[in-house]
Structures are given as C-alpha cells and as structure tokens.
Design an enzyme around this catalytic site. Structure first.
Site, PDB file in Angstrom:
ATOM      1  N   GLN A   1       8.615  -6.776  -0.149  1.00 44.79           N
ATOM      2  CA  GLN A   1       8.170  -7.031  -1.518  1.00 44.79           C
ATOM      3  C   GLN A   1       8.874  -6.181  -2.561  1.00 44.79           C
ATOM      4  O   GLN A   1       8.884  -6.541  -3.750  1.00 44.79           O
ATOM      5  CB  GLN A   1       6.654  -6.808  -1.599  1.00 44.79           C
ATOM      6  CG  GLN A   1       5.872  -7.783  -0.735  1.00 44.79           C
ATOM      7  CD  GLN A   1       4.381  -7.572  -0.860  1.00 44.79           C
ATOM      8  OE1 GLN A   1       3.772  -6.840  -0.088  1.00 44.79           O
ATOM      9  NE2 GLN A   1       3.781  -8.200  -1.850  1.00 44.79           N
TER      10      GLN A   1
ATOM     11  N   HIS B   1       4.765  -5.166   8.215  1.00 44.39           N
ATOM     12  CA  HIS B   1       4.116  -5.824   7.071  1.00 44.39           C
ATOM     13  C   HIS B   1       4.793  -7.178   6.867  1.00 44.39           C
ATOM     14  O   HIS B   1       5.361  -7.472   5.815  1.00 44.39           O
ATOM     15  CB  HIS B   1       4.220  -4.952   5.818  1.00 44.39           C
ATOM     16  CG  HIS B   1       3.198  -5.273   4.762  1.00 44.39           C
ATOM     17  ND1 HIS B   1       2.345  -4.349   4.208  1.00 44.39           N
ATOM     18  CD2 HIS B   1       2.910  -6.445   4.157  1.00 44.39           C
ATOM     19  CE1 HIS B   1       1.582  -4.930   3.285  1.00 44.39           C
ATOM     20  NE2 HIS B   1       1.899  -6.204   3.232  1.00 44.39           N
TER      21      HIS B   1
ATOM     22  N   ASN C   1      -0.035  -4.631   9.391  1.00 46.58           N
ATOM     23  CA  ASN C   1      -0.771  -4.979   8.178  1.00 46.58           C
ATOM     24  C   ASN C   1      -1.342  -6.395   8.350  1.00 46.58           C
ATOM     25  O   ASN C   1      -0.581  -7.360   8.442  1.00 46.58           O
ATOM     26  CB  ASN C   1       0.153  -4.964   6.959  1.00 46.58           C
ATOM     27  CG  ASN C   1      -0.624  -5.300   5.690  1.00 46.58           C
ATOM     28  OD1 ASN C   1      -1.395  -4.484   5.203  1.00 46.58           O
ATOM     29  ND2 ASN C   1      -0.450  -6.504   5.176  1.00 46.58           N
ATOM     30  N   GLU C   2      -2.653  -6.488   8.399  1.00 49.91           N
ATOM     31  CA  GLU C   2      -3.380  -7.752   8.349  1.00 49.91           C
ATOM     32  C   GLU C   2      -2.915  -8.785   9.381  1.00 49.91           C
ATOM     33  O   GLU C   2      -2.320  -9.834   9.036  1.00 49.91           O
ATOM     34  CB  GLU C   2      -3.302  -8.347   6.948  1.00 49.91           C
ATOM     35  CG  GLU C   2      -3.922  -7.473   5.897  1.00 49.91           C
ATOM     36  CD  GLU C   2      -3.937  -8.106   4.511  1.00 49.91           C
ATOM     37  OE1 GLU C   2      -3.323  -9.156   4.314  1.00 49.91           O
ATOM     38  OE2 GLU C   2      -4.581  -7.538   3.616  1.00 49.91           O
TER      39      GLU C   2
ATOM     40  N   TYR D   1     -10.230  -6.841  -1.434  1.00 49.57           N
ATOM     41  CA  TYR D   1      -9.915  -7.385  -2.757  1.00 49.57           C
ATOM     42  C   TYR D   1     -11.069  -8.133  -3.402  1.00 49.57           C
ATOM     43  O   TYR D   1     -11.253  -8.109  -4.603  1.00 49.57           O
ATOM     44  CB  TYR D   1      -8.701  -8.317  -2.675  1.00 49.57           C
ATOM     45  CG  TYR D   1      -7.404  -7.574  -2.489  1.00 49.57           C
ATOM     46  CD1 TYR D   1      -6.963  -7.223  -1.218  1.00 49.57           C
ATOM     47  CD2 TYR D   1      -6.629  -7.189  -3.587  1.00 49.57           C
ATOM     48  CE1 TYR D   1      -5.774  -6.525  -1.040  1.00 49.57           C
ATOM     49  CE2 TYR D   1      -5.440  -6.499  -3.415  1.00 49.57           C
ATOM     50  CZ  TYR D   1      -5.026  -6.165  -2.129  1.00 49.57           C
ATOM     51  OH  TYR D   1      -3.858  -5.478  -1.953  1.00 49.57           O
TER      52      TYR D   1
ATOM     53  N   GLU E   1      -5.518  -0.881   0.869  1.00 51.25           N
ATOM     54  CA  GLU E   1      -5.159  -1.705  -0.295  1.00 51.25           C
ATOM     55  C   GLU E   1      -6.401  -2.093  -1.092  1.00 51.25           C
ATOM     56  O   GLU E   1      -7.385  -2.534  -0.503  1.00 51.25           O
ATOM     57  CB  GLU E   1      -4.445  -3.013   0.111  1.00 51.25           C
ATOM     58  CG  GLU E   1      -3.037  -2.849   0.573  1.00 51.25           C
ATOM     59  CD  GLU E   1      -2.415  -4.173   0.970  1.00 51.25           C
ATOM     60  OE1 GLU E   1      -2.787  -5.213   0.418  1.00 51.25           O
ATOM     61  OE2 GLU E   1      -1.579  -4.172   1.898  1.00 51.25           O
TER      62      GLU E   1
ATOM     63  N   TRP F   1      -3.233  -1.048  -4.469  1.00 51.21           N
ATOM     64  CA  TRP F   1      -2.152  -2.043  -4.415  1.00 51.21           C
ATOM     65  C   TRP F   1      -1.910  -2.537  -5.837  1.00 51.21           C
ATOM     66  O   TRP F   1      -2.802  -3.171  -6.423  1.00 51.21           O
ATOM     67  CB  TRP F   1      -2.528  -3.247  -3.513  1.00 51.21           C
ATOM     68  CG  TRP F   1      -1.347  -4.149  -3.392  1.00 51.21           C
ATOM     69  CD1 TRP F   1      -1.027  -5.214  -4.201  1.00 51.21           C
ATOM     70  CD2 TRP F   1      -0.279  -4.033  -2.447  1.00 51.21           C
ATOM     71  NE1 TRP F   1       0.165  -5.750  -3.819  1.00 51.21           N
ATOM     72  CE2 TRP F   1       0.651  -5.051  -2.749  1.00 51.21           C
ATOM     73  CE3 TRP F   1      -0.007  -3.178  -1.377  1.00 51.21           C
ATOM     74  CZ2 TRP F   1       1.821  -5.235  -2.013  1.00 51.21           C
ATOM     75  CZ3 TRP F   1       1.146  -3.347  -0.658  1.00 51.21           C
ATOM     76  CH2 TRP F   1       2.036  -4.371  -0.969  1.00 51.21           C
TER      77      TRP F   1
ATOM     78  N   GLU G   1       5.229 -11.225  -4.741  1.00 54.37           N
ATOM     79  CA  GLU G   1       3.909 -11.554  -4.228  1.00 54.37           C
ATOM     80  C   GLU G   1       3.948 -12.790  -3.339  1.00 54.37           C
ATOM     81  O   GLU G   1       3.311 -13.804  -3.581  1.00 54.37           O
ATOM     82  CB  GLU G   1       2.932 -11.727  -5.387  1.00 54.37           C
ATOM     83  CG  GLU G   1       1.508 -12.080  -4.995  1.00 54.37           C
ATOM     84  CD  GLU G   1       0.929 -11.187  -3.902  1.00 54.37           C
ATOM     85  OE1 GLU G   1       1.197  -9.967  -3.941  1.00 54.37           O
ATOM     86  OE2 GLU G   1       0.233 -11.701  -3.023  1.00 54.37           O
ATOM     87  N   TRP G   2       4.763 -12.675  -2.268  1.00 53.63           N
ATOM     88  CA  TRP G   2       4.821 -13.702  -1.238  1.00 53.63           C
ATOM     89  C   TRP G   2       5.003 -15.111  -1.781  1.00 53.63           C
ATOM     90  O   TRP G   2       5.940 -15.328  -2.592  1.00 53.63           O
ATOM     91  CB  TRP G   2       3.619 -13.554  -0.297  1.00 53.63           C
ATOM     92  CG  TRP G   2       3.469 -12.149   0.228  1.00 53.63           C
ATOM     93  CD1 TRP G   2       2.470 -11.258  -0.032  1.00 53.63           C
ATOM     94  CD2 TRP G   2       4.381 -11.434   1.089  1.00 53.63           C
ATOM     95  NE1 TRP G   2       2.688 -10.060   0.608  1.00 53.63           N
ATOM     96  CE2 TRP G   2       3.853 -10.143   1.301  1.00 53.63           C
ATOM     97  CE3 TRP G   2       5.595 -11.758   1.719  1.00 53.63           C
ATOM     98  CZ2 TRP G   2       4.483  -9.180   2.095  1.00 53.63           C
ATOM     99  CZ3 TRP G   2       6.238 -10.808   2.480  1.00 53.63           C
ATOM    100  CH2 TRP G   2       5.673  -9.532   2.689  1.00 53.63           C
TER     101      TRP G   2
END
Ligand code: IDE
Length: 438
Positions: free
Chosen positions: A21, A121, A165-166, A294, A349, A395, A402-403
């Site tokens: 990113q 990530h 990550n996730e 989030y 995050e 974050w 952003e992807w």
C-alpha cells in the site's frame, strides 16, 4: 478529555501501514511480482484503475517518513515486509530487498521508534501463486522458510512480530468474493486457503520460538462486532453464526486447537480437510492477538439467501468506506476476546477514511480527531475493565493504496499528494502529537 497519561505507562501508541500500500518500487532492485501487482494491473479489479507501482514511494522516501513519525512522537510503527521483495520467487533471496528492510529498521531504532513487523499483509509472491498459492499445502513450508529467514535477519533488533494480517480477508475476499487478489470466487477454495494460512501461521510461530528467544509473536485478525439487524430471534441466531465464521474461525483454532463446532460441519461438507497434527501446529502458543477493529456488521435472517442471512446497513453515521462509526463495538470485542482467549491484545488497526481536502495547505479532519478520541476512550474503558491491552496502532500513518478502492479512500493522519509525493500533516496528526505528550 482523555489524556495519554490515563493509559498504562508502557502502553504503545503507533501507526500501521502495509508494504504493497505504501512502498511502490514494484519492479525495482530485484523485487518479484506479488498477486496484488498482477491483480491491480488486471482491468476491472480496481475501482479507479490504479495500482501500487508507485504508491507513496516509501521505498525511496522512508527516511522522510520516519522523520515525520518522530515529529508526531510515535512510540511504535507497524509495517509489513513484502515477501516478493525479499524472495522474488518466494524462495531465493534478493539481497537488495533485504537491505531495504535492514535500513528501515535501523532508521526506526535510531529515532527511538519500536518496529512491529507483519510478515504477510496479502502480497503473496506471484511465483508461489503459480504453484497453487494458499491452496497448496506446501505453502506452509515456503512461509516457514521465509519467516525463519526474516527472524534471523531482523530478530536481533525487532522483537515484536505478527505472522499474518487478517487471514479472513486473504481467504474469503481473495478466494470467495473475489474482491481481493487473486480474485477467485470459490467457497471451497476459500476454506482450504484459510486452513493453509493458519497452518502457515503455526509453522512460523514454531520457528520463532527457536530463532528469537526474547521476542513476542501474534496473529492479527479483523474483529467485527456482529449484531442482529432486526429484533427477530432468527436474526440473533444468524448474528451468532456469522460471528463464528468471521471471528471465532480464526481465533479458536489458534488458542484451543479446535475450529468452532457450529461452523466445522458446514465447512467439512465444503472441502475442509484437516490432516493429523494440523491443529497442534496451528495452536502453537502465541503471545498476543492483534485486533483490527473498524466497525460493526449487521446481519438479518434471510431465507432468500442460501447462507440463511444477509448483511444490512445500519443507520449510524458512516465513514467514506460506508462503515458505521461504532466505538462501543471496540470495547465489546476487546472484552469478548479477553474473556474467551485470555491473551494480551494490541489494537493493530483502527482508523477511518474521510473526505480529506487540502485548504490553504491544511487538512481540517476534525471528524478523524473525533473518531480517534471516541475509540481511544473505549480502549481505555476496556483497560479499566481488565483487558490486557498493550498498544494501539492507528490505520494509517499516511494515505495509501486502499486495495480495490485505489487511492480514492484516505485513511492517513498524513495527507499524501500523489502528484508530487508531498506529505502534509493533517490536523489529526497535530492532535495526536499533542495527545502523546498529554
Ligand atoms: O480498509 C482499511 C484497512 C486496509 O487498508 C488494511 O490493509 C487492512 O488490514 C484492513 N482491514 C480492515 C478491516 N477489514 C475489513 C474487511 C472487510 C470488510 C470490512 C473490514 C480495514 N483495513
């Protein structure tokens, strides 16, 4: 008004980023392609048609960025290593790529900023994808070798590590919904990928115990507060089930060595294969969970959907991502995680995308200051309720790729002008600077 001194003395405040990113230099100094390099260059995959070829040019500007972290007064910085920068084919070493991370770590330490490294990530070496990627059980050995190499290279100076990550995003957004790289849409593949991601996590933890005796290692998951979107009992049941698939599926096996009962049956009918010793490897003890929080997720009972539920929009104020602003969910999930798993936690995050605009050389992101203040308050409330929360990473340090949204969503406390690569501290960065000495 909440103050930094309200938090425990050794509590760390930091910011988080990820290699793909922010780094750019996508084809420089021997770096190999990742699945995100290929995905972002595939027409139709990124909303804006953009890619991470240049991003924030952090690969060349990292000293300036570390200086800005120092100016803000951050204790720590969470970043990820680009596996294909270090191992272009997923296996053989690219020394120039390794040198970059040595320089970055040394720069952080010279500025008294503690590095927290995420090994993965989302940017899998494309060469490994061509060998089956997360669908090939051998991936765990490739990941273990990569992790072991990085532990030996940086473990003398870096004492805090996150394996993945996730994994929910890597598996279900990457292999089921197709919103993320590699863009597959196959539930069975997502289930297999999720299991191989957790196996890879466990192997990395086993290696860490041998290579970095004085360090800590954990797993970062997206943690969603799942709530019923209406008052029907069936919706409460649906919420409880979704919570098992999204949250418990990636936490339970790591601590208990068992997948959640309610979900196993569903997944075993859809391709989950657990080999002997898998669960022992996956549940190799960790030191902490990273929590990416989030927003909340609302679900309702829905017989028209084969899964029996559907997501609904809530009516709370939302960020530019359309995510409700729901600080209470952070408190609720921190307490839930503490009571269920009894492990130290880091918020790895939390942050928001805002309608950030430059006016007279400033970005008046008052909404982000309010967002952070409310979530800081809930984090402190959780600490006072007995949660062993050790740190909080916003974050993000700076606006970035952003992807699937490209550069259209700005999460940074530092504004990035992508035409000039100029960095501009937003009002939230100045607020954070004052908070960190309060
Ligand atoms: O979207 C913001 C960040 C993203 O930039 C990070 O790379 C990633 O780690 C990240 N994870 C979440 C939370 N994940 C999530 C996934 C699907 C729906 C809602 C939230 C947000 N973010």
């Amino acid at each position: 008004m909440i103050k930094r001194s309200d938090f425990p003395k050794n509590f760390v405040f930091g910011t988080a980023t990820a290699a793909y990113q922010i780094e750019g230099a996508a084809n420089e100094d021997g770096k190999g392609p990742s699945i995100w390099d290929i995905f972002s260059h595939t027409p139709g995959k990124i909303m804006t048609g953009e890619n991470g070829d240049v991003a924030c040019d952090h690969y060349h500007r990292f000293k300036e960025d570390v200086q800005l972290m120092k100016e803000i007064g951050l204790d720590a910085y969470r970043f990820s290593i680009s596996w294909p920068r270090v191992m272009p084919d997923g296996k053989n070493i690219n020394q120039k790529g390794v040198d970059f991370y040595n320089r970055l770590v040394d720069e952080l330490l010279e500025h008294d900023i503690t590095p927290f490294i995420t090994l993965y990530h989302w940017d899998l070496p494309y060469a490994l994808y061509e060998k089956g990627g997360w669908l090939n059980s051998d991936i765990a050995m490739y990941f273990r070798a990569y992790a072991t190499f990085m532990f030996n290279e940086l473990g003398d100076r870096v004492k805090h590590w996150i394996t993945l990550n996730e994994p929910w995003c890597s598996s279900f957004l990457g292999y089921f919904t197709g919103e993320h790289a590699p863009g597959h849409k196959n539930l069975q593949e997502a289930i297999v990928a999720a299991h191989n991601l957790l196996r890879s996590h466990g192997h990395a933890v086993q290696s860490f115990r041998e290579e970095v005796k004085d360090g800590t290692i954990g797993l970062t998951n997206v943690v969603m507060k799942v709530e019923p979107g209406d008052s029907r009992p069936e919706s409460f049941l649906a919420a409880s089930l979704v919570d098992k698939f999204v949250n418990a599926w990636f936490h339970d096996p790591v601590v208990f060595g068992k997948y959640p009962e309610e979900a196993v049956k569903v997944y075993q009918e859809r391709g989950l294969q657990v080999m002997e010793n898998d669960m022992d490897i996956i549940s190799t003890p960790i030191d902490f969970f990273g929590v990416n929080y989030y927003t909340r997720t609302l679900v309702v009972f829905d017989t028209t959907n084969p899964l029996g539920f559907s997501y609904v929009q809530g009516d709370l104020p939302k960020t530019e991502m359309g995510w409700e602003i729901y600080p209470q969910g952070l408190f609720d999930m921190l307490v839930t995680l503490k009571e269920r798993y009894r492990l130290p936690l880091y918020i790895t995050e939390n942050g928001m995308a805002g309608p950030d605009k430059i006016e007279n050389g400033k970005v008046k992101d008052t909404y982000r200051i309010e967002y952070l203040e409310k979530h800081f308050e809930k984090a402190l409330e959780a600490i006072n309720a007995g949660v062993n929360l050790k740190g909080y990473f916003i974050w993000s340090l700076m606006d970035n790729f952003e992807w699937a949204y490209g550069y259209s969503k700005r999460f940074g406390i530092i504004y990035v002008d992508y035409n000039t690569q100029k960095r501009i501290l937003k009002d939230s960065a100045y607020w954070l600077k004052d908070f960190l000495i309060s």
